[in-house]
Design an enzyme around this catalytic site. Sequence first.
Site, PDB file in Angstrom:
ATOM      1  CD  GLU A   1      -3.579  -1.510  -0.256  1.00 39.31           C
ATOM      2  OE1 GLU A   1      -2.505  -2.286  -0.662  1.00 39.31           O
ATOM      3  OE2 GLU A   1      -4.401  -1.201  -1.139  1.00 39.31           O
TER       4      GLU A   1
ATOM      5  CG  HIS B   1      -1.552   1.408  -0.017  1.00 39.52           C
ATOM      6  ND1 HIS B   1      -2.246   1.066  -1.447  1.00 39.52           N
ATOM      7  CD2 HIS B   1      -0.309   0.553  -0.358  1.00 39.52           C
ATOM      8  CE1 HIS B   1      -1.319   0.293  -2.272  1.00 39.52           C
ATOM      9  NE2 HIS B   1      -0.195  -0.101  -1.327  1.00 39.52           N
TER      10      HIS B   1
ATOM     11  CB  THR C   1      -3.387  -4.473  -2.669  1.00 41.82           C
ATOM     12  OG1 THR C   1      -2.358  -3.354  -2.796  1.00 41.82           O
ATOM     13  CG2 THR C   1      -2.863  -5.433  -1.612  1.00 41.82           C
TER      14      THR C   1
ATOM     15  CG  HIS D   1       4.042   1.065  -2.826  1.00 43.40           C
ATOM     16  ND1 HIS D   1       4.789  -0.202  -3.068  1.00 43.40           N
ATOM     17  CD2 HIS D   1       2.814   0.789  -2.296  1.00 43.40           C
ATOM     18  CE1 HIS D   1       3.658  -1.285  -2.944  1.00 43.40           C
ATOM     19  NE2 HIS D   1       2.640  -0.822  -2.450  1.00 43.40           N
TER      20      HIS D   1
ATOM     21  CG  HIS E   1       2.374  -2.450   0.920  1.00 46.89           C
ATOM     22  ND1 HIS E   1       1.386  -2.189   0.297  1.00 46.89           N
ATOM     23  CD2 HIS E   1       1.656  -2.891   2.224  1.00 46.89           C
ATOM     24  CE1 HIS E   1       0.200  -2.718   0.841  1.00 46.89           C
ATOM     25  NE2 HIS E   1       0.665  -2.865   2.096  1.00 46.89           N
TER      26      HIS E   1
ATOM     27  CG  HIS F   1      -1.172   3.716  -8.972  1.00 44.60           C
ATOM     28  ND1 HIS F   1      -0.442   2.728  -8.118  1.00 44.60           N
ATOM     29  CD2 HIS F   1      -0.794   3.684 -10.185  1.00 44.60           C
ATOM     30  CE1 HIS F   1       0.468   2.356  -8.880  1.00 44.60           C
ATOM     31  NE2 HIS F   1       0.272   2.348 -10.024  1.00 44.60           N
TER      32      HIS F   1
HETATM   33  N1  LIG Z   1       0.381  -2.924  -2.974  1.00 40.88           N
HETATM   34  S1  LIG Z   1       1.284  -4.088  -3.317  1.00 40.88           S
HETATM   35  O1  LIG Z   1       2.437  -4.149  -2.420  1.00 40.88           O
HETATM   36  O2  LIG Z   1       0.410  -5.466  -3.335  1.00 40.88           O
HETATM   37  C1  LIG Z   1       2.040  -3.835  -5.010  1.00 40.88           C
HETATM   38  C2  LIG Z   1       3.215  -4.656  -5.127  1.00 40.88           C
HETATM   39  F1  LIG Z   1       3.802  -5.649  -4.223  1.00 40.88           F
HETATM   40  C3  LIG Z   1       3.828  -4.741  -6.319  1.00 40.88           C
HETATM   41  C4  LIG Z   1       3.344  -3.825  -7.193  1.00 40.88           C
HETATM   42  C5  LIG Z   1       2.451  -3.038  -6.847  1.00 40.88           C
HETATM   43  C6  LIG Z   1       1.750  -2.986  -5.685  1.00 40.88           C
HETATM   44  F2  LIG Z   1       0.767  -2.147  -5.524  1.00 40.88           F
HETATM   45 ZN   LIG Z   2       1.219  -1.480  -1.720  1.00 39.57          ZN
END
Ligand SMILES: NS(=O)(=O)c1c(F)cccc1F
Ligand SMILES: [Zn+2]
Length: 258
Positions: A104, A94, A200, A92, A117, A63
């Site tokens: 997001e 999005h 999220t 990571h 993030h 994902h």
């Molecule tokens: N998207 S997010 O940054 O809120 C997030 C986290 F912080 C931790 C794990 C998965 C994730 F997706």
């Molecule tokens: Zn995230």
Amino acid sequence: MAPWGYEKDNGPAHWHKDCPIANGKNQSPIDLINGEVKYDSGLKPLTAKYVPFSDAKFLNNGHSVQFQPSAGNGSELTGGPLAVKYNFEQFHFHWGNNDTEGSEHRVDGKMYPAELHFVHWNSTNPSFKDAVGSGGPNGLAVLGFFLKVGAENAALKPITDLIPKVKDAGTSVTVPSNFDMQAILPATLTDYYTYDGSLTTPPLAECVKWIVFKQPLEVSAAQMEAFRSVINRDGKPMGGNYRPPCPLHDRAVKTSFK
Ligand SMILES: NS(=O)(=O)c1c(F)cccc1F
Ligand SMILES: [Zn+2]
């Protein structure tokens, strides 16, 4: 229910069945509406001290695509709205399938093509997992950076160059130890929105101090296309892996800038 995702049959509208907190009062992301935020002169810059990792992976978890060290190495975040030191856990992304969607968080309803993030956990906990379950909005501190299409991002290039190696869900690759994560960040972490929110993605725990920077980072069109070549667990393009905005309820969004 099929494992959660972002498709019609397992996307954000379904998540509440396994995670009832999805309909909670402190959910993320949100639309950051400039007319409703409040300047707080007490909000100082953040300080991120990132040490190069000798053993980190870049992976496709079905994902997102994620930079994940095998263990902590003293990389930490302090300052801003944070009362204590937070340990770096992972970063990571999005993104969308075109330049009009992907982030997001939104700003006055505007989406950016992607959002990055950086996830950190409150060092008064024994682990990341404990911090997620610690209750209250101080378990994690997540730095959110909007990405917009422009000049090539040289600091992110070592990561975006690895994307073709993690095209398929469940694949990973070792990140060269000379990767300089600090270089991704702007020199000063000053102008940001901050509010209490949640993860999220499932489990959607309401444990996050969100810190979303006003100034987007730039990535090239080619770097955006690299993200759009990533495949999810169902063999479809992963683009669209963003949750829509959630109700603010009676939360305040503070800014470090006027
Ligand atoms: N998207 S997010 O940054 O809120 C997030 C986290 F912080 C931790 C794990 C998965 C994730 F997706
Ligand atoms: Zn995230």
